[in-house]
Design a protein around this motif. Sequence first.
Motif, PDB file in Angstrom:
ATOM      1  N   PRO A   1       0.821  -1.209   0.000  1.00 15.35           N
ATOM      2  CA  PRO A   1       0.000   0.000   0.000  1.00 15.35           C
ATOM      3  C   PRO A   1       0.861   1.267   0.000  1.00 15.35           C
ATOM      4  O   PRO A   1       0.549   2.234  -0.693  1.00 15.35           O
ATOM      5  N   THR A   2       1.953   1.191   0.755  1.00  8.98           N
ATOM      6  CA  THR A   2       2.842   2.350   0.794  1.00  8.98           C
ATOM      7  C   THR A   2       3.392   2.646  -0.598  1.00  8.98           C
ATOM      8  O   THR A   2       3.471   3.817  -1.009  1.00  8.98           O
ATOM      9  N   ALA A   3       3.724   1.571  -1.326  1.00 10.88           N
ATOM     10  CA  ALA A   3       4.275   1.781  -2.668  1.00 10.88           C
ATOM     11  C   ALA A   3       3.259   2.460  -3.576  1.00 10.88           C
ATOM     12  O   ALA A   3       3.577   3.380  -4.332  1.00 10.88           O
ATOM     13  N   ALA A   4       2.015   2.038  -3.401  1.00 14.99           N
ATOM     14  CA  ALA A   4       0.967   2.642  -4.231  1.00 14.99           C
ATOM     15  C   ALA A   4       0.802   4.122  -3.891  1.00 14.99           C
ATOM     16  O   ALA A   4       0.690   4.974  -4.777  1.00 14.99           O
ATOM     17  N   GLU A   5       0.829   4.374  -2.588  1.00  9.91           N
ATOM     18  CA  GLU A   5       0.711   5.770  -2.169  1.00  9.91           C
ATOM     19  C   GLU A   5       1.868   6.599  -2.719  1.00  9.91           C
ATOM     20  O   GLU A   5       1.692   7.686  -3.243  1.00  9.91           O
ATOM     21  N   LYS A   6       3.061   5.976  -2.619  1.00  7.32           N
ATOM     22  CA  LYS A   6       4.245   6.665  -3.121  1.00  7.32           C
ATOM     23  C   LYS A   6       4.095   7.017  -4.588  1.00  7.32           C
ATOM     24  O   LYS A   6       4.427   8.097  -5.038  1.00  7.32           O
ATOM     25  N   ARG A   7       3.554   6.017  -5.294  1.00  4.73           N
ATOM     26  CA  ARG A   7       3.425   6.230  -6.733  1.00  4.73           C
ATOM     27  C   ARG A   7       2.533   7.446  -6.999  1.00  4.73           C
ATOM     28  O   ARG A   7       2.799   8.274  -7.869  1.00  4.73           O
ATOM     29  N   PHE A   8       1.476   7.578  -6.219  1.00  5.34           N
ATOM     30  CA  PHE A   8       0.596   8.734  -6.424  1.00  5.34           C
ATOM     31  C   PHE A   8       1.300  10.028  -6.045  1.00  5.34           C
ATOM     32  O   PHE A   8       1.168  11.047  -6.734  1.00  5.34           O
ATOM     33  N   GLU A   9       2.084   9.938  -4.940  1.00  2.57           N
ATOM     34  CA  GLU A   9       2.770  11.155  -4.502  1.00  2.57           C
ATOM     35  C   GLU A   9       3.793  11.624  -5.524  1.00  2.57           C
ATOM     36  O   GLU A   9       3.953  12.812  -5.781  1.00  2.57           O
ATOM     37  N   GLN A  10       4.482  10.595  -6.127  1.00  2.00           N
ATOM     38  CA  GLN A  10       5.571  10.972  -7.023  1.00  2.00           C
ATOM     39  C   GLN A  10       5.076  11.358  -8.409  1.00  2.00           C
ATOM     40  O   GLN A  10       5.785  11.997  -9.177  1.00  2.00           O
ATOM     41  N   ALA A  11       3.846  10.950  -8.722  1.00  2.00           N
ATOM     42  CA  ALA A  11       3.339  11.196 -10.072  1.00  2.00           C
ATOM     43  C   ALA A  11       3.346  12.685 -10.373  1.00  2.00           C
ATOM     44  O   ALA A  11       2.999  13.510  -9.529  1.00  2.00           O
ATOM     45  N   VAL A  12       3.820  13.014 -11.575  1.00  2.00           N
ATOM     46  CA  VAL A  12       3.831  14.429 -11.957  1.00  2.00           C
ATOM     47  C   VAL A  12       2.540  14.719 -12.705  1.00  2.00           C
ATOM     48  O   VAL A  12       2.297  14.192 -13.789  1.00  2.00           O
ATOM     49  N   ARG A  13       1.699  15.509 -12.109  1.00  2.00           N
ATOM     50  CA  ARG A  13       0.440  15.865 -12.775  1.00  2.00           C
ATOM     51  C   ARG A  13       0.664  17.075 -13.641  1.00  2.00           C
ATOM     52  O   ARG A  13       1.269  18.055 -13.204  1.00  2.00           O
ATOM     53  N   PRO A  14       0.160  17.013 -14.873  1.00  2.00           N
ATOM     54  CA  PRO A  14       0.314  18.222 -15.710  1.00  2.00           C
ATOM     55  C   PRO A  14      -0.525  19.351 -15.129  1.00  2.00           C
ATOM     56  O   PRO A  14      -1.614  19.124 -14.593  1.00  2.00           O
ATOM     57  N   GLU A  15       0.011  20.540 -15.210  1.00  2.00           N
ATOM     58  CA  GLU A  15      -0.757  21.679 -14.733  1.00  2.00           C
ATOM     59  C   GLU A  15      -1.875  21.967 -15.722  1.00  2.00           C
ATOM     60  O   GLU A  15      -1.706  21.794 -16.932  1.00  2.00           O
ATOM     61  N   LYS A  16      -2.977  22.400 -15.274  1.00  2.00           N
ATOM     62  CA  LYS A  16      -4.074  22.732 -16.187  1.00  2.00           C
ATOM     63  C   LYS A  16      -3.658  23.938 -17.014  1.00  2.00           C
ATOM     64  O   LYS A  16      -3.318  24.987 -16.458  1.00  2.00           O
ATOM     65  N   PRO A  17      -3.622  23.764 -18.334  1.00  2.00           N
ATOM     66  CA  PRO A  17      -3.162  24.899 -19.142  1.00  2.00           C
ATOM     67  C   PRO A  17      -4.186  26.034 -19.107  1.00  2.00           C
ATOM     68  O   PRO A  17      -5.393  25.786 -19.059  1.00  2.00           O
ATOM     69  N   PHE A  18      -3.665  27.230 -19.111  1.00  2.00           N
ATOM     70  CA  PHE A  18      -4.582  28.364 -19.097  1.00  2.00           C
ATOM     71  C   PHE A  18      -5.077  28.613 -20.514  1.00  2.00           C
ATOM     72  O   PHE A  18      -4.297  28.738 -21.453  1.00  2.00           O
ATOM     73  N   ASN A  19      -6.371  28.641 -20.662  1.00  2.00           N
ATOM     74  CA  ASN A  19      -6.941  28.743 -22.007  1.00  2.00           C
ATOM     75  C   ASN A  19      -7.128  30.206 -22.403  1.00  2.00           C
ATOM     76  O   ASN A  19      -8.172  30.809 -22.159  1.00  2.00           O
ATOM     77  N   TRP A  20      -6.077  30.764 -22.991  1.00  2.00           N
ATOM     78  CA  TRP A  20      -6.135  32.171 -23.419  1.00  2.00           C
ATOM     79  C   TRP A  20      -7.241  32.394 -24.440  1.00  2.00           C
ATOM     80  O   TRP A  20      -7.945  33.388 -24.404  1.00  2.00           O
ATOM     81  N   PHE A  21      -7.332  31.419 -25.343  1.00  2.00           N
ATOM     82  CA  PHE A  21      -8.303  31.584 -26.430  1.00  2.00           C
ATOM     83  C   PHE A  21      -9.716  31.774 -25.878  1.00  2.00           C
ATOM     84  O   PHE A  21     -10.444  32.681 -26.268  1.00  2.00           O
ATOM     85  N   ARG A  22     -10.038  30.928 -24.894  1.00  2.00           N
ATOM     86  CA  ARG A  22     -11.377  31.004 -24.330  1.00  2.00           C
ATOM     87  C   ARG A  22     -11.606  32.355 -23.649  1.00  2.00           C
ATOM     88  O   ARG A  22     -12.650  32.976 -23.796  1.00  2.00           O
ATOM     89  N   LEU A  23     -10.556  32.819 -22.940  1.00  2.00           N
ATOM     90  CA  LEU A  23     -10.668  34.101 -22.254  1.00  2.00           C
ATOM     91  C   LEU A  23     -10.929  35.229 -23.255  1.00  2.00           C
ATOM     92  O   LEU A  23     -11.821  36.052 -23.082  1.00  2.00           O
ATOM     93  N   ILE A  24     -10.146  35.205 -24.343  1.00  5.35           N
ATOM     94  CA  ILE A  24     -10.291  36.277 -25.338  1.00  5.35           C
ATOM     95  C   ILE A  24     -11.686  36.249 -25.952  1.00  5.35           C
ATOM     96  O   ILE A  24     -12.348  37.280 -26.089  1.00  5.35           O
ATOM     97  N   VAL A  25     -12.140  35.035 -26.311  1.00  8.05           N
ATOM     98  CA  VAL A  25     -13.462  34.933 -26.938  1.00  8.05           C
ATOM     99  C   VAL A  25     -14.542  35.415 -25.967  1.00  8.05           C
ATOM    100  O   VAL A  25     -15.412  36.214 -26.335  1.00  8.05           O
ATOM    101  N   THR A  26     -14.448  34.936 -24.706  1.00 11.95           N
ATOM    102  CA  THR A  26     -15.471  35.339 -23.734  1.00 11.95           C
ATOM    103  C   THR A  26     -15.467  36.850 -23.535  1.00 11.95           C
ATOM    104  O   THR A  26     -16.516  37.500 -23.566  1.00 11.95           O
ATOM    105  N   ALA A  27     -14.251  37.399 -23.360  1.00  9.16           N
ATOM    106  CA  ALA A  27     -14.150  38.841 -23.158  1.00  9.16           C
ATOM    107  C   ALA A  27     -14.711  39.577 -24.369  1.00  9.16           C
ATOM    108  O   ALA A  27     -15.446  40.567 -24.232  1.00  9.16           O
ATOM    109  N   GLY A  28     -14.391  39.077 -25.567  1.00  8.63           N
ATOM    110  CA  GLY A  28     -14.862  39.734 -26.793  1.00  8.63           C
ATOM    111  C   GLY A  28     -16.373  39.720 -26.872  1.00  8.63           C
ATOM    112  O   GLY A  28     -17.012  40.740 -27.166  1.00  8.63           O
TER     113      GLY A  28
END
Lengths: 292, 283, 258
Positions: free
Chosen positions: A7-34
């Motif tokens: 179980p510890t190994a599984a937990e470790k795996r989750f801790e070590q996993a690199v999650r991609p950051e949610k990309p900021f959607n500029w396009f959506r912002l521009i369209v909404t603002a427009g």
Amino acid sequence: MTGTQAPTAAEKRFEQAVRPEKPFNWFRLIVTAGVVGGFLIGALSVDANWPRLTEMPGELWNMAVLMFGELDLADVPDAAESMWESVAIAWLGTMIAAVLSFPLAFLAAQNISGRVSVGVTRQLLNVPRAIPEIIFAVALIPIFGLGPLAGTIAIGLSSTGTIGKLSAEIIEGSQRGPIEAADASGATTLQRIRWAVLPQVMPEIIAFWLYRFEINIRASAVLGVVGAGGIGTMLQQNIEFREWGTAGMALIVVVLVTIVIDTVSGMIRRRIIRGPKTKTSSARDTRTDAMF
Amino acid sequence: MSQVEHDDAGPPAASTAPGAQRPKRPRPSPFLVGGFAGLLAMTIATGADWEFGIGFSLIEVWDGFTRSNSPMRGLAEIDLGSLLGSRARDGFLETVQMAVISTIAGALVALPLALFNSKLGAPNRVAYALVKLFNNIIRSIPDLLWALLFVAAVGIGALPGILALFFFSIGVVTKLTSDTIDGIDHGPVEAARASGASHLQVLRVAVVPQVLPAYTSFSMYCFELNLRASAVLGFVGAGGIGAVIDFYRGQGQWDRVWGVVVGFLIVVIVVERISMALRRRLL
Amino acid sequence: MIRFDQATVTYRGGVTALDHVDVEIPDGEFVVIVGLSGAGKSTLIRAVNGLVPLTSGTVNVGDRDVGQLTKRQLRALRADVGMIFQHFNLVDRTTVLNNVLMGRLNRVPSWRSMLGWWGGDEVELAMQSLEVVEIVDKAYIRAANLSGGQQQRVGIARALAQQPSVLLADEPVASLDPPTSHSVMRYLQKVNRELGITTLVNLHFLDLAREYADRIIGLRGGRVMFDGPGSAADEKVFEKIYGRSLTADDVLEAEASL
């Protein structure tokens, strides 16, 4: 690694996993603002009498009640005659446009004509396409007087652009094979058009004439607003003088006739494109079906 | 070729062998004959000079165009300077404002309507039928007629123009978008349903993302249409550049009328080019 | 007699489709041209009726130098040289008869052909052409409703209606299945033998080539690699023409058995 550490190994795996950051959607912002900004700026800056908007639902309801509550069958002959004039304007206008656009379409087709001819004709066809029929109509009224002639010519001229451009595209979409075959048998340019191109494109071009006739009925129904003939005059005057019952009857006739002509014309168009029924089902050109 | 019919693979007979009979030339199809007769009858009935015809005459057309007349003289002396005046500037500004407001508002209303206007997206048959009826009525009334009605309801100015274009936009965007919904991939819809999503959730996660590019494209196309339509709304008192054209026409200043029309053409063509480039990227 | 003299065609972009070709084809011969796609077969055939102009060298058809003809003379030459195409090139939407009458365009006055006023002679000739390929019963049917093999027979009839002295066929069976392919080849052979029309056929399948050709010309990279009687063209010769060992794709019957 032992079983107890799993179980510890599984937990470790989750801790070590690199999650991609949610990309900021500029396009959506521009369209909404427009969209939001455009709407707000437009709504605040425009010189519109917004407070009257609150009265609109009540007014519309009153109008509807007056229009359809006071219908009088005695108005039907007048409305029918005026609508017939609108149909006549649309029909003759479409005919004029068909005759004018037909040679122009060949001059504007890249697989038939040279570059200069294509360029010049295309531009020539672009102008009437961009000008609404009503503007043609108001310019023609001083020349031909109030009445259906000005409306007919207005519809004819403004449809020439659309029909010409689309016909040119249909011609460009024709198969090269038969054209090559005509060339190989020693045909002249005119003969090539007549025997290798026309049989291929005529059904689609005629179907488009009909389609344009349907659209032109909508246009000719309002041309009367500026005095260019048809049922528009009846609509405009009765609305202006608050003869709601008569205006309502005219409106009903417009809507009914439009729907009936759309239906009949649509059936004829489909039959033209499909060609005569045959025992074996032949390959159909789905491109044109999608177009209409 | 999809046909599977094979030719007779036997050796060809000598060319003089008595082969199949020559077929008789068939009579032209009733559809062709009827169509041609109908075309001729319709043209004569509408064009002839009788009780129910408009009396179209080429001579009259020729006379009209060759006779000296004020609109054509004005075209020859076109006054592009009229574009710089404050009247034209305000007119163009109002036209753009009207088109922007009505397109955005109309397109927003059209998205849910489009969902309900398709067999896939409608929650039940009653909603489907009601939305379909509503949309058919909206679309069978021309834009100028809408303007006429709203001028009667809320008075002249930009407001009736905005309202007319608003309803016109609803009709156009709803129709085009719902046609697209009928053609989307049903896989994601099935997957969403299989995971226990409600109908609205299915629409949100499986349908809307699929039609969003097309919907955006249709909304932009509708903006082009609205811009073009706003040039005529002014003729019934619904504001925009059409009111300016109508004003100069009333004054008989055709040189200025044509100047404004040319300006309008340029605006329409520029917007059309930009919009077409954007839309091509979108799809 | 058709004579190629140092005939060379270089397309825009620098591809050389024909490279100094010297070939003489006497009247009445049935010649099959073989080679991989891109070897210059189509170019060779289209050089005969001027659909592809030569970059250098000459082609003579009879006493006419194709490159030196005026537009009008070129049309007259094309009327004298019938052509058959891989994809048949019929106008789907019109009748078989109208397609065949296209072969008469050069022989009727222009204004009459515009109106479609064909004389009785023209129609008679078109009907006879259809009878040669035994498809006259379909004369008033739209071309779209025919099978591939039938369409190609109409293509042959259209060429025959030109009353040509030379017949060119560009991959006439590449779009057809094996039995139909043989049928079309037999019609071409019949036309060649009975009417004495010089016939040039492009083929991809070497067994068809060997079966029907009086003479085989093998092209590779725009050059003539082999020129001799069909009986002399064995597998070695074909491997030389194709520049590789033969595969099942190179023969018609193997394909049929797949």
